[in-house]
Design a protein around this motif. Structure first.
Motif, PDB file in Angstrom:
ATOM      1  N   ALA A   1      85.894 -19.360  61.166  1.00  0.00           N
ATOM      2  CA  ALA A   1      84.649 -18.646  61.449  1.00  0.00           C
ATOM      3  C   ALA A   1      84.837 -17.170  61.157  1.00  0.00           C
ATOM      4  O   ALA A   1      85.883 -16.593  61.441  1.00  0.00           O
ATOM      5  N   SER A   2      83.813 -16.562  60.556  1.00  0.00           N
ATOM      6  CA  SER A   2      83.900 -15.142  60.242  1.00  0.00           C
ATOM      7  C   SER A   2      82.508 -14.607  59.967  1.00  0.00           C
ATOM      8  O   SER A   2      81.502 -15.293  60.167  1.00  0.00           O
ATOM      9  N   TYR A   3      82.458 -13.349  59.496  1.00  0.00           N
ATOM     10  CA  TYR A   3      81.198 -12.719  59.128  1.00  0.00           C
ATOM     11  C   TYR A   3      81.497 -11.534  58.232  1.00  0.00           C
ATOM     12  O   TYR A   3      82.467 -10.803  58.458  1.00  0.00           O
ATOM     13  N   LEU A   4      80.679 -11.365  57.215  1.00  0.00           N
ATOM     14  CA  LEU A   4      80.801 -10.220  56.314  1.00  0.00           C
ATOM     15  C   LEU A   4      79.406  -9.673  56.080  1.00  0.00           C
ATOM     16  O   LEU A   4      78.574 -10.312  55.455  1.00  0.00           O
ATOM     17  N   HIS A   5      79.142  -8.485  56.637  1.00  0.00           N
ATOM     18  CA  HIS A   5      77.821  -7.887  56.496  1.00  0.00           C
ATOM     19  C   HIS A   5      77.607  -7.456  55.050  1.00  0.00           C
ATOM     20  O   HIS A   5      78.532  -6.957  54.395  1.00  0.00           O
ATOM     21  N   PRO A   6      76.398  -7.643  54.490  1.00  0.00           N
ATOM     22  CA  PRO A   6      76.150  -7.270  53.096  1.00  0.00           C
ATOM     23  C   PRO A   6      76.550  -5.841  52.757  1.00  0.00           C
ATOM     24  O   PRO A   6      77.000  -5.571  51.637  1.00  0.00           O
ATOM     25  N   THR A   7      76.410  -4.924  53.702  1.00  0.00           N
ATOM     26  CA  THR A   7      76.740  -3.525  53.405  1.00  0.00           C
ATOM     27  C   THR A   7      78.235  -3.304  53.221  1.00  0.00           C
ATOM     28  O   THR A   7      78.646  -2.271  52.671  1.00  0.00           O
ATOM     29  N   THR A   8      79.069  -4.248  53.691  1.00  0.00           N
ATOM     30  CA  THR A   8      80.509  -4.096  53.533  1.00  0.00           C
ATOM     31  C   THR A   8      81.042  -4.760  52.262  1.00  0.00           C
ATOM     32  O   THR A   8      82.233  -4.642  51.969  1.00  0.00           O
ATOM     33  N   LEU A   9      80.191  -5.425  51.511  1.00  0.00           N
ATOM     34  CA  LEU A   9      80.658  -6.120  50.307  1.00  0.00           C
ATOM     35  C   LEU A   9      81.356  -5.206  49.308  1.00  0.00           C
ATOM     36  O   LEU A   9      82.330  -5.623  48.670  1.00  0.00           O
ATOM     37  N   PRO A  10      80.921  -3.967  49.105  1.00  0.00           N
ATOM     38  CA  PRO A  10      81.644  -3.104  48.159  1.00  0.00           C
ATOM     39  C   PRO A  10      83.004  -2.617  48.670  1.00  0.00           C
ATOM     40  O   PRO A  10      83.763  -2.037  47.891  1.00  0.00           O
ATOM     41  N   ASP A  11      83.315  -2.817  49.933  1.00  0.00           N
ATOM     42  CA  ASP A  11      84.543  -2.306  50.538  1.00  0.00           C
ATOM     43  C   ASP A  11      85.681  -3.298  50.307  1.00  0.00           C
ATOM     44  O   ASP A  11      85.771  -4.336  50.964  1.00  0.00           O
ATOM     45  N   ASP A  12      86.580  -2.958  49.377  1.00  0.00           N
ATOM     46  CA  ASP A  12      87.702  -3.850  49.081  1.00  0.00           C
ATOM     47  C   ASP A  12      88.564  -4.119  50.307  1.00  0.00           C
ATOM     48  O   ASP A  12      89.106  -5.217  50.460  1.00  0.00           O
ATOM     49  N   GLY A  13      88.691  -3.124  51.192  1.00  0.00           N
ATOM     50  CA  GLY A  13      89.518  -3.286  52.379  1.00  0.00           C
ATOM     51  C   GLY A  13      88.978  -4.294  53.358  1.00  0.00           C
ATOM     52  O   GLY A  13      89.724  -4.803  54.201  1.00  0.00           O
ATOM     53  N   ALA A  14      87.698  -4.594  53.280  1.00  0.00           N
ATOM     54  CA  ALA A  14      87.088  -5.629  54.114  1.00  0.00           C
ATOM     55  C   ALA A  14      86.964  -6.944  53.355  1.00  0.00           C
ATOM     56  O   ALA A  14      87.370  -8.002  53.845  1.00  0.00           O
TER      57      ALA A  14
END
Length: 252
Positions: A150-163
């Motif tokens: 289970a996880s989550y990745l907010h669309p605004t963090t997609l450009p962040d390679d570290g996330a």
């Protein structure tokens, strides 16, 4: 006088029941930081209910809530009155009221009530995790490859390679991936063996402590560490947590 676990159980049940009733009656809402980050009158009312009860029952304790309560004390209660507000307001059943008691940033107990399924999860340092009074099975070691993640990745963090890159590395190692939209429901589900493990980044204390207490009380493990510009939060059985931590840390 109620002990801490009995108090926590009654508070999350009352808060979740209040929120569900207010939703049925109609609610006003507003955005906090984005379209998906919303708050309603039910969030505020449920938090106020819990805070008022805690002030009366545990006057020496501190209280921290998602909707702004921040009062110091000998110990600290962390409240998420409606965890999964977007789901709550959208008619999705995956939301809950969550509460944790912590000492020196270490969770002592957690309580999670999911009103839509009438499930009350309780567990802590001195009590095995239970769901509606029935103890869960102890979490056994299993590799990530055999587990749901289970996880989550907010669309605004997609450009962040570290996330993005560490999270995708973790996801690729799992059998399947689920995104529930409620951290405490997610962690309670791990404690109960319904999900295998969780990887989240930059979790807030009220999203983490209630469920982390349940996972530990079910014989599981957690890890919190800094890597790639983020604070990572991992939960599951001990073997899976170790594997996932290594994957995240080595991703870049």
């Amino acid at each position: 006088m109620q002990d801490d676990l009995e108090l926590a159980a009654s508070l999350v049940r009352e808060a979740g029941t209040l929120a569900a009733r207010m939703l049925a009656d109609g609610l006003t809402t507003h955005r906090k930081t984005s379209v998906s980050d919303v708050v309603s009158a039910a969030d505020h009312a449920a938090e106020r209910l819990v805070v008022d009860r805690l002030r009366a029952a545990r006057p020496g304790d501190g209280v921290v809530g998602e909707e702004g309560t921040d009062e110091p004390g000998v110990r600290t209660w962390f409240i998420d009155p409606v965890d999964g507000t977007y789901n709550f307001l959208s008619g999705l059943p995956t939301w809950c009221s969550a509460l944790a008691l912590a000492e020196d940033t270490t969770p002592v107990l957690g309580a999670v009530f999911q009103a839509t399924s009438d499930e009350l999860w309780l567990g802590g340092r001195d009590l095995q995790t239970s769901c509606n009074g029935r103890p869960v099975d102890k979490l056994a070691d299993r590799p990530v490859a055999e587990l749901s993640l289970a996880s989550y990745l907010h669309p605004t963090t997609l450009p962040d390679d570290g996330a993005r890159i560490p999270l995708l590395r973790a996801m690729q190692a799992a059998a399947t991936v689920r995104m529930l939209g409620s951290g405490s429901v997610e962690l309670a589900s791990i404690a109960g063996g319904r999900l295998g493990a969780s990887v989240q980044l930059d979790s807030l204390d009220w999203d983490w402590f209630p469920g982390a207490a349940l996972v530990h009380a079910a014989g599981g493990a957690t890890a919190v560490f800094e890597a790639h510009g983020h604070r990572w939060h991992i939960a599951g059985n001990a073997q899976a947590v170790a594997e996932l931590a290594e994957l995240v840390q080595a991703a870049l």
